[in-house]
Design an enzyme around this catalytic site. Structure first.
Site, mmCIF file in Angstrom:
data_model
loop_
_atom_site.group_PDB
_atom_site.id
_atom_site.type_symbol
_atom_site.label_atom_id
_atom_site.label_comp_id
_atom_site.label_asym_id
_atom_site.label_seq_id
_atom_site.Cartn_x
_atom_site.Cartn_y
_atom_site.Cartn_z
ATOM 1 N N GLY A 72 12.313 -12.044 16.579
ATOM 2 C CA GLY A 72 12.932 -12.109 15.082
ATOM 3 C C GLY A 72 13.314 -10.681 14.454
ATOM 4 O O GLY A 72 13.350 -9.922 15.240
ATOM 5 N N ASN A 102 14.856 -0.176 6.361
ATOM 6 C CA ASN A 102 13.667 -0.464 5.735
ATOM 7 C C ASN A 102 13.618 0.983 4.840
ATOM 8 O O ASN A 102 12.630 1.255 3.851
ATOM 9 C CB ASN A 102 12.190 -0.436 6.601
ATOM 10 C CG ASN A 102 11.941 0.832 7.442
ATOM 11 O OD1 ASN A 102 12.801 1.484 7.470
ATOM 12 N ND2 ASN A 102 10.512 0.956 7.651
ATOM 13 N N LYS A 136 15.596 -6.561 3.965
ATOM 14 C CA LYS A 136 15.774 -5.619 4.795
ATOM 15 C C LYS A 136 17.360 -5.917 5.196
ATOM 16 O O LYS A 136 17.888 -4.879 5.959
ATOM 17 C CB LYS A 136 14.768 -5.565 5.893
ATOM 18 C CG LYS A 136 13.675 -4.976 5.599
ATOM 19 C CD LYS A 136 12.562 -4.958 6.874
ATOM 20 C CE LYS A 136 11.524 -4.407 6.207
ATOM 21 N NZ LYS A 136 10.367 -4.011 7.802
ATOM 22 N N LYS A 149 0.749 -1.138 0.046
ATOM 23 C CA LYS A 149 -0.022 0.095 -0.087
ATOM 24 C C LYS A 149 0.821 1.243 0.003
ATOM 25 O O LYS A 149 0.519 2.395 -0.057
ATOM 26 C CB LYS A 149 -0.893 -0.032 1.252
ATOM 27 C CG LYS A 149 -1.947 -1.084 1.376
ATOM 28 C CD LYS A 149 -3.020 -0.723 2.228
ATOM 29 C CE LYS A 149 -4.029 -1.934 2.816
ATOM 30 N NZ LYS A 149 -4.444 -2.480 1.712
ATOM 31 N N ASN A 200 9.646 -15.510 23.722
ATOM 32 C CA ASN A 200 9.724 -16.127 22.252
ATOM 33 C C ASN A 200 9.674 -17.780 22.694
ATOM 34 O O ASN A 200 10.062 -18.162 23.643
ATOM 35 C CB ASN A 200 11.171 -15.589 21.650
ATOM 36 C CG ASN A 200 11.179 -15.768 20.310
ATOM 37 O OD1 ASN A 200 10.058 -15.641 19.671
ATOM 38 N ND2 ASN A 200 12.340 -16.639 19.966
HETATM 39 P P1 ATR Z 1 10.217 -11.665 11.289
HETATM 40 O O1 ATR Z 1 11.160 -11.136 10.461
HETATM 41 O O2 ATR Z 1 8.833 -11.748 10.769
HETATM 42 O O3 ATR Z 1 10.357 -11.334 12.758
HETATM 43 P P2 ATR Z 1 11.627 -14.062 11.901
HETATM 44 O O4 ATR Z 1 12.815 -13.427 12.093
HETATM 45 O O5 ATR Z 1 11.694 -15.416 10.888
HETATM 46 O O6 ATR Z 1 10.747 -13.180 11.012
HETATM 47 O O7 ATR Z 1 11.174 -14.328 13.356
HETATM 48 C C1 ATR Z 1 9.754 -15.031 13.494
HETATM 49 C C2 ATR Z 1 9.494 -14.610 14.879
HETATM 50 O O8 ATR Z 1 8.046 -15.344 15.096
HETATM 51 C C3 ATR Z 1 10.506 -15.703 15.873
HETATM 52 O O9 ATR Z 1 10.348 -15.018 17.096
HETATM 53 C C4 ATR Z 1 9.664 -16.927 16.009
HETATM 54 O O10 ATR Z 1 9.728 -17.448 16.844
HETATM 55 P P3 ATR Z 1 11.295 -18.818 17.419
HETATM 56 O O11 ATR Z 1 12.449 -17.546 17.292
HETATM 57 O O12 ATR Z 1 10.986 -19.356 18.355
HETATM 58 O O13 ATR Z 1 11.285 -19.343 16.159
HETATM 59 C C5 ATR Z 1 8.078 -16.448 15.758
HETATM 60 N N1 ATR Z 1 7.238 -17.334 15.536
HETATM 61 C C6 ATR Z 1 7.011 -18.026 14.111
HETATM 62 N N2 ATR Z 1 5.791 -18.791 14.227
HETATM 63 C C7 ATR Z 1 5.430 -18.733 15.477
HETATM 64 C C8 ATR Z 1 4.330 -19.645 16.238
HETATM 65 N N3 ATR Z 1 3.593 -20.360 15.689
HETATM 66 N N4 ATR Z 1 4.322 -19.443 17.566
HETATM 67 C C9 ATR Z 1 5.215 -18.614 18.218
HETATM 68 N N5 ATR Z 1 6.235 -17.828 17.638
HETATM 69 C C10 ATR Z 1 6.188 -18.228 16.347
#
Ligand code: ATR
Length: 268
Positions: free
Chosen positions: A129, A87, A66, A16, A151
């Site tokens: 993350g 970003n 990013k 958007k 987390n």
């Molecule tokens: P982003 O850039 O969107 O933050 P990322 O760096 O891959 O993507 O991080 C994803 C985050 O979402 C992490 O904190 C991940 O938890 P883990 O570090 O334990 O993997 C979290 N996450 C993803 N799916 C999840 C779920 N179903 N339940 C809880 N946490 C989740």
């Protein structure tokens, strides 16, 4: 000729940002053209170089570039350095300046649009993350009473707390045994992308909690449904999106647009 800007990503068709920046440009009288730029997954740097060659002045950077944008920058703001991700790129001669406006956008949305002060607040941040890293410094700069990171893999939460430890009081846990109330709960996990949500206890919410999901969609996310069932006021990431765009516009043009007409335009 108008100054050229764009959002670069893969995918980028759903963004958007062009509409938002067109509204900002019209409102502020800035001669700005803003488009979408689809970069091949293995061709981010070439796409950016080509854009600069063709007179591009700045880019918003979205998934999954990013970190590459961070690496490409030869100047970084403090908030980008701490986030480890960029970003917003700005091009001046041979200088590629990298910034990160996500956290400022989140803070502006919470404090100005939702009217919730973060000073002395108890904040719960779900996830450790890229999205979480992006908002840590601006959140801590609001001087909350406490910032707790939960987390799934606690190690990653610990790493993040270590990185930001000098900026404020941070505590860490997994989702187990996390059952005390917070004033603001922010979902920075990517669980919503698969229509899921992090396994957080309903006890973190009370009737004065603001629960914000950093993703946005046409309807409430599972996290928002859950939080509102337990009394919280809920908000999606649309306000953050508009406010980070306004902050990027300010970085490029030194003019701060009014975001309210943009919310009205999108029926928010
Ligand atoms: P982003 O850039 O969107 O933050 P990322 O760096 O891959 O993507 O991080 C994803 C985050 O979402 C992490 O904190 C991940 O938890 P883990 O570090 O334990 O993997 C979290 N996450 C993803 N799916 C999840 C779920 N179903 N339940 C809880 N946490 C989740």
């Amino acid at each position: 000729m108008s100054d050229r800007y764009a959002v670069v990503g893969n995918p980028v068709a759903h963004s958007k940002s062009p509409e938002i920046h067109a509204l900002f440009a019209r409102q502020t009288g800035q001669d700005v053209e803003y488009s979408r730029l689809l970069a091949p997954l293995d061709g981010f740097v070439a796409t950016v170089r080509d854009f600069i060659q063709n007179g591009g002045r700045g880019l918003n950077v979205t998934v999954p570039f990013k970190f590459e944008a961070f690496a490409l920058s030869n100047m970084l703001t403090e908030r980008a350095k701490m986030a480890g991700a960029v970003n917003t790129l700005r091009f001046d001669g041979n200088t590629v300046s990298g910034d990160n406006t996500d956290g400022a956008g989140l803070v502006a949305d919470i404090t100005r649009n939702a009217g919730v002060s973060l000073e002395r607040a108890r904040i719960l941040l779900l996830g450790a993350g890229g999205a979480a890293y992006g908002v840590m410094l601006p959140l801590l700069e609001q001087k909350p009473q406490r910032l707790h990171i939960a987390n799934r893999s606690e190690d990653k939460a610990h790493d993040m707390a270590l990185r930001f430890g000098t900026y404020g009081a941070i505590t860490v846990s997994s989702y187990d045994n996390l059952d005390e109330p917070f004033d603001v709960v922010i979902n920075a996990t990517s669980a919503g992308l698969q229509n899921g949500m992090p396994p957080v206890s309903s006890k973190v919410f009370h009737e004065h909690t603001l629960a914000l999901d950093m993703v946005y969609a046409d309807r409430p996310t599972p996290f928002m449904d859950y939080a509102s069932r337990y009394g919280a006021t809920v908000r999606d990431g649309f306000g953050m999106l508009v406010e980070q765009a306004a902050e990027s516009f300010f970085v490029w043009r030194d003019v701060r647009p009014d975001t309210r007409p943009v919310f009205a335009y999108f029926g928010r």
